[in-house]
Design a protein around this motif. Structure first.
Motif, mmCIF file in Angstrom:
data_model
loop_
_atom_site.group_PDB
_atom_site.id
_atom_site.type_symbol
_atom_site.label_atom_id
_atom_site.label_comp_id
_atom_site.label_asym_id
_atom_site.label_seq_id
_atom_site.Cartn_x
_atom_site.Cartn_y
_atom_site.Cartn_z
ATOM 1 N N SER A 138 1.385 12.615 -11.834
ATOM 2 C CA SER A 138 1.874 13.937 -12.234
ATOM 3 C C SER A 138 1.708 14.988 -11.143
ATOM 4 N N GLY A 139 1.166 14.590 -10.005
ATOM 5 C CA GLY A 139 0.995 15.510 -8.889
ATOM 6 C C GLY A 139 2.032 15.266 -7.810
ATOM 7 N N SER A 140 1.653 15.485 -6.564
ATOM 8 C CA SER A 140 2.593 15.409 -5.443
ATOM 9 C C SER A 140 2.467 14.153 -4.591
ATOM 10 N N ALA A 141 1.443 13.350 -4.808
ATOM 11 C CA ALA A 141 1.331 12.095 -4.056
ATOM 12 C C ALA A 141 2.490 11.174 -4.444
ATOM 13 N N PRO A 142 2.969 10.351 -3.536
ATOM 14 C CA PRO A 142 4.130 9.495 -3.806
ATOM 15 C C PRO A 142 3.767 8.240 -4.610
ATOM 16 N N THR A 143 3.168 8.447 -5.776
ATOM 17 C CA THR A 143 2.635 7.346 -6.580
ATOM 18 C C THR A 143 3.690 6.309 -6.934
ATOM 19 N N GLU A 144 4.805 6.749 -7.509
ATOM 20 C CA GLU A 144 5.838 5.784 -7.926
ATOM 21 C C GLU A 144 6.406 5.033 -6.731
ATOM 22 N N GLU A 145 6.644 5.723 -5.635
ATOM 23 C CA GLU A 145 7.171 5.077 -4.434
ATOM 24 C C GLU A 145 6.198 4.006 -3.930
ATOM 25 N N VAL A 146 4.918 4.322 -3.915
ATOM 26 C CA VAL A 146 3.908 3.357 -3.472
ATOM 27 C C VAL A 146 3.879 2.164 -4.423
ATOM 28 N N LEU A 147 3.840 2.420 -5.728
ATOM 29 C CA LEU A 147 3.776 1.324 -6.695
ATOM 30 C C LEU A 147 4.993 0.406 -6.611
ATOM 31 N N LYS A 148 6.150 0.973 -6.367
ATOM 32 C CA LYS A 148 7.366 0.162 -6.255
ATOM 33 C C LYS A 148 7.401 -0.657 -4.968
ATOM 34 N N ASN A 149 6.552 -0.328 -4.017
ATOM 35 C CA ASN A 149 6.539 -1.023 -2.724
ATOM 36 C C ASN A 149 5.229 -1.767 -2.457
ATOM 37 N N LEU A 150 4.485 -2.071 -3.495
ATOM 38 C CA LEU A 150 3.227 -2.796 -3.325
ATOM 39 C C LEU A 150 3.431 -4.172 -2.701
ATOM 40 N N TYR A 151 4.631 -4.711 -2.823
ATOM 41 C CA TYR A 151 4.912 -6.022 -2.227
ATOM 42 C C TYR A 151 4.696 -5.998 -0.708
ATOM 43 N N LEU A 152 4.689 -4.819 -0.106
ATOM 44 C CA LEU A 152 4.448 -4.696 1.330
ATOM 45 C C LEU A 152 2.975 -4.923 1.696
ATOM 46 N N CYS A 153 2.117 -4.881 0.698
ATOM 47 C CA CYS A 153 0.674 -4.917 0.932
ATOM 48 C C CYS A 153 0.080 -6.293 0.644
ATOM 49 N N ASN A 154 -1.118 -6.485 1.113
ATOM 50 C CA ASN A 154 -1.868 -7.724 0.959
ATOM 51 C C ASN A 154 -2.888 -7.555 -0.166
ATOM 52 N N ILE A 155 -2.399 -7.207 -1.360
ATOM 53 C CA ILE A 155 -3.288 -6.840 -2.459
ATOM 54 C C ILE A 155 -3.429 -7.999 -3.439
ATOM 55 N N ALA A 156 -4.673 -8.359 -3.725
ATOM 56 C CA ALA A 156 -4.967 -9.376 -4.731
ATOM 57 C C ALA A 156 -5.019 -8.696 -6.101
ATOM 58 N N PRO A 157 -4.854 -9.464 -7.177
ATOM 59 C CA PRO A 157 -4.963 -8.881 -8.521
ATOM 60 C C PRO A 157 -6.287 -8.135 -8.689
#
Length: 186
Positions: A138-157
């Motif tokens: 609900s603020g100004s950080a690009p939360t939705e954009e980041v979440l939609k592009n998590l495939y770019l990251c090396n994140i485990a569950p």
């Protein structure tokens, strides 16, 4: 700086006892010289820990995301000089520091081990109270954009973290709002 290296045996012992394999440090660098003074110790500690199957992650704050006189951010300096160190990427502080999160994710996604979701209001710099923090999404950080592009990251569950600082609202409702947003992103 030496404390980072000196903690290695303790981190290894904690990992052995608990099975925790990812540890996070935060140094809040704001200068080239300050960052450089820590780099050898971060490099050594992350290398020693990697040899034990443990990942050392650097958690950024806003100053770590500001471009310094050498044309790099402190976080980029850490990643360039410390090949075994990963990032716990705090998108709220990245936004506040002026970093383009998507560009960072495209360049360093393989080095992002977890994403730390924090959100701030557009006028956060003018606020001195806890009201500068917003519910995630609900603020100004690009939360939705980041979440939609998590495939770019090396994140485990389990490596997506909501950090809900006080926001001037009901903190539990803010956390619930953030969780609903995350679950709704496709």
């Amino acid at each position: 700086p030496e404390a980072i290296r000196d903690c290695v045996p303790y981190i290894e012992e904690i990992s052995r006892r608990t099975g925790i394999c990812q540890f996070v440090i935060s140094c809040m660098f704001d200068s080239v010289e300050g960052t450089r003074s820590f780099l050898p110790f971060i490099k050594e500690a992350s290398s020693l820990l990697a040899a034990s199957g443990i990942t050392l992650c650097y958690h950024n704050h806003h100053m770590d995301c500001m471009v310094l006189e050498n044309g790099m951010t402190p976080m980029e300096m850490v990643l360039e000089e410390c090949p075994d160190c990963m990032v716990q990427f705090d998108i709220g502080w990245a936004w506040y520091g002026g970093m383009d999160s998507l560009s960072f994710m495209k360049k360093y996604g393989s080095r992002i081990a977890s994403v730390h979701l924090k959100d701030l209001y557009e006028d956060a710099a003018q606020r001195t109270d806890d009201g500068r923090f917003a519910a995630v999404g609900s603020g100004s950080a690009p939360t939705e954009e980041v979440l939609k592009n998590l495939y770019l990251c090396n994140i485990a569950p389990g490596r997506l973290i909501i950090d809900q600082d006080a926001s001037g609202h009901d903190i539990y409702q803010d956390i619930e709002s953030g969780v609903k947003l995350i679950r709704g992103i496709k």
